[in-house]
Design a protein around this motif. Structure first.
Motif, short mmCIF file in Angstrom:
data_model
loop_
_atom_site.label_atom_id
_atom_site.label_comp_id
_atom_site.label_asym_id
_atom_site.label_seq_id
_atom_site.Cartn_x
_atom_site.Cartn_y
_atom_site.Cartn_z
N ALA A 1 -6.77 8.82 9.90
CA ALA A 1 -7.74 8.57 8.80
C ALA A 1 -7.02 9.60 7.41
CB ALA A 1 -8.95 9.35 8.96
N ARG A 2 -7.09 8.74 6.41
CA ARG A 2 -6.54 9.49 5.34
C ARG A 2 -7.43 10.99 4.91
NH1 ARG A 2 -2.86 7.99 1.22
NH2 ARG A 2 -3.05 5.62 1.71
N MET A 18 11.13 4.96 8.35
CA MET A 18 10.12 3.71 8.22
C MET A 18 10.30 3.03 6.82
SD MET A 18 8.03 3.83 10.78
CE MET A 18 7.33 4.54 11.98
N VAL A 19 10.62 1.61 6.97
CA VAL A 19 11.04 0.79 6.08
C VAL A 19 10.20 -0.21 5.93
CG1 VAL A 19 13.65 1.53 5.74
CG2 VAL A 19 12.86 -0.31 7.27
N PRO A 20 9.71 -1.00 4.97
CA PRO A 20 9.13 -1.95 4.69
C PRO A 20 9.54 -3.16 5.43
CG PRO A 20 9.60 -1.08 2.69
CD PRO A 20 10.48 -0.39 3.32
N ASP A 21 8.29 -3.59 6.09
CA ASP A 21 8.49 -4.85 7.01
C ASP A 21 7.18 -5.69 6.69
OD1 ASP A 21 9.68 -6.14 9.28
OD2 ASP A 21 8.17 -5.41 10.58
N GLY A 22 6.95 -6.25 5.71
CA GLY A 22 5.86 -6.89 5.10
C GLY A 22 4.69 -5.97 4.39
N ASP A 23 3.59 -6.59 4.00
CA ASP A 23 2.70 -6.06 3.18
C ASP A 23 2.05 -5.01 4.06
OD1 ASP A 23 3.27 -7.73 0.97
OD2 ASP A 23 1.37 -8.91 1.31
N ASN A 24 2.31 -3.86 3.41
CA ASN A 24 1.51 -2.61 4.24
C ASN A 24 1.77 -2.43 5.53
OD1 ASN A 24 -0.19 -2.21 1.91
ND2 ASN A 24 -1.65 -3.69 2.59
N GLY A 45 0.87 -1.11 0.05
CA GLY A 45 0.06 -0.05 -0.15
C GLY A 45 0.73 1.36 -0.02
N ASP A 46 0.22 2.34 -0.27
CA ASP A 46 0.89 3.78 -0.20
C ASP A 46 0.39 4.53 0.86
OD1 ASP A 46 2.06 5.99 -0.77
OD2 ASP A 46 1.22 6.57 -2.63
N ALA A 47 1.28 4.66 1.89
CA ALA A 47 0.97 5.37 2.97
C ALA A 47 1.13 7.01 2.88
CB ALA A 47 1.72 4.88 4.18
N THR A 62 10.67 3.01 19.28
CA THR A 62 10.82 2.17 18.17
C THR A 62 9.33 2.15 17.49
OG1 THR A 62 12.00 0.65 19.25
CG2 THR A 62 10.75 -0.35 17.28
N GLY A 63 9.13 2.31 16.13
CA GLY A 63 7.80 2.83 15.65
C GLY A 63 7.57 1.70 14.36
N THR A 64 5.98 1.55 14.52
CA THR A 64 5.64 0.61 13.42
C THR A 64 4.37 1.46 12.61
OG1 THR A 64 4.15 -0.52 14.71
CG2 THR A 64 6.17 -1.26 14.36
N MET A 65 4.01 1.23 11.27
CA MET A 65 2.83 1.92 10.68
C MET A 65 2.40 0.50 10.06
SD MET A 65 4.09 5.37 9.08
CE MET A 65 4.81 4.71 7.61
N THR A 66 0.92 0.45 10.11
CA THR A 66 0.16 -0.75 9.51
C THR A 66 -0.80 0.04 8.69
OG1 THR A 66 0.72 -2.03 11.13
CG2 THR A 66 -0.94 -3.05 9.53
N LEU A 67 -0.76 0.05 7.25
CA LEU A 67 -1.87 0.66 6.38
C LEU A 67 -2.99 -0.50 6.28
CD1 LEU A 67 -2.77 2.93 4.61
CD2 LEU A 67 -1.53 1.68 2.76
N ASN A 68 -4.37 -0.01 6.25
CA ASN A 68 -5.45 -0.94 6.29
C ASN A 68 -6.41 -0.10 5.36
OD1 ASN A 68 -7.76 -2.89 5.90
ND2 ASN A 68 -7.92 -2.90 8.18
N GLY A 69 -6.60 0.17 4.06
CA GLY A 69 -7.26 1.00 3.45
C GLY A 69 -6.87 2.48 3.51
#
Length: 125
Positions: free
Chosen positions: A123-124, A73-79, A25-27, A95-102
């Motif tokens: 929210a986008r 923030m580097v890719p760590d799996g799908d989205n 996905g594109d965050a 330590t941070g993470t981002m997860t995109l869902n729609g």
């Protein structure tokens, strides 16, 4: 005969790369925090994603505008991405993470090796 084989191999490699890239996905973009208190803009910074505060609701927190709060923030799996998260309220980096869902982005800052984490949903815009 050598050239068509090379071209077929290159086409397969390129297709595999593009299909993999399409699944991610594109965050990038502007995101509004779930409590409506702030917005961040996420975009590329080198090979990673970074995010900076673009707006805050409270006048007392205007000093946060322009501060980078997500970086490396580097890719760590799908989205999913992993990197660093800065909290302007306490001045600490986690330590941070981002997860995109729609059109929803969940960010988390963790400490003690991920034992304690705090997440926020965006929210986008």
């Amino acid at each position: 005969m050598k050239r068509p084989l090379y071209q077929a191999l290159m086409a397969t490699i390129c297709s595999t790369f593009l299909i993999g890239a399409a699944r991610a996905g594109d965050a990038s973009g502007t995101w509004l925090r779930d409590n409506g208190e702030s917005k961040v803009k996420i975009g590329s910074c080198g090979a990673a994603l970074c995010g900076s505060v673009t707006w805050v609701k409270e006048a007392a927190k205007q000093g946060s505008v322009g501060k980078r709060v997500f970086y490396d923030m580097v890719p760590d799996g799908d989205n999913k991405w992993k990197g660093k998260a800065f909290n302007p309220d306490d001045g600490k980096t986690y330590t941070g993470t981002m997860t995109l869902n729609g059109d929803k982005l969940t960010t988390a800052g963790c400490m003690l090796g991920g034992l304690i984490c705090r997440s926020v949903t965006w929210a986008r815009q």
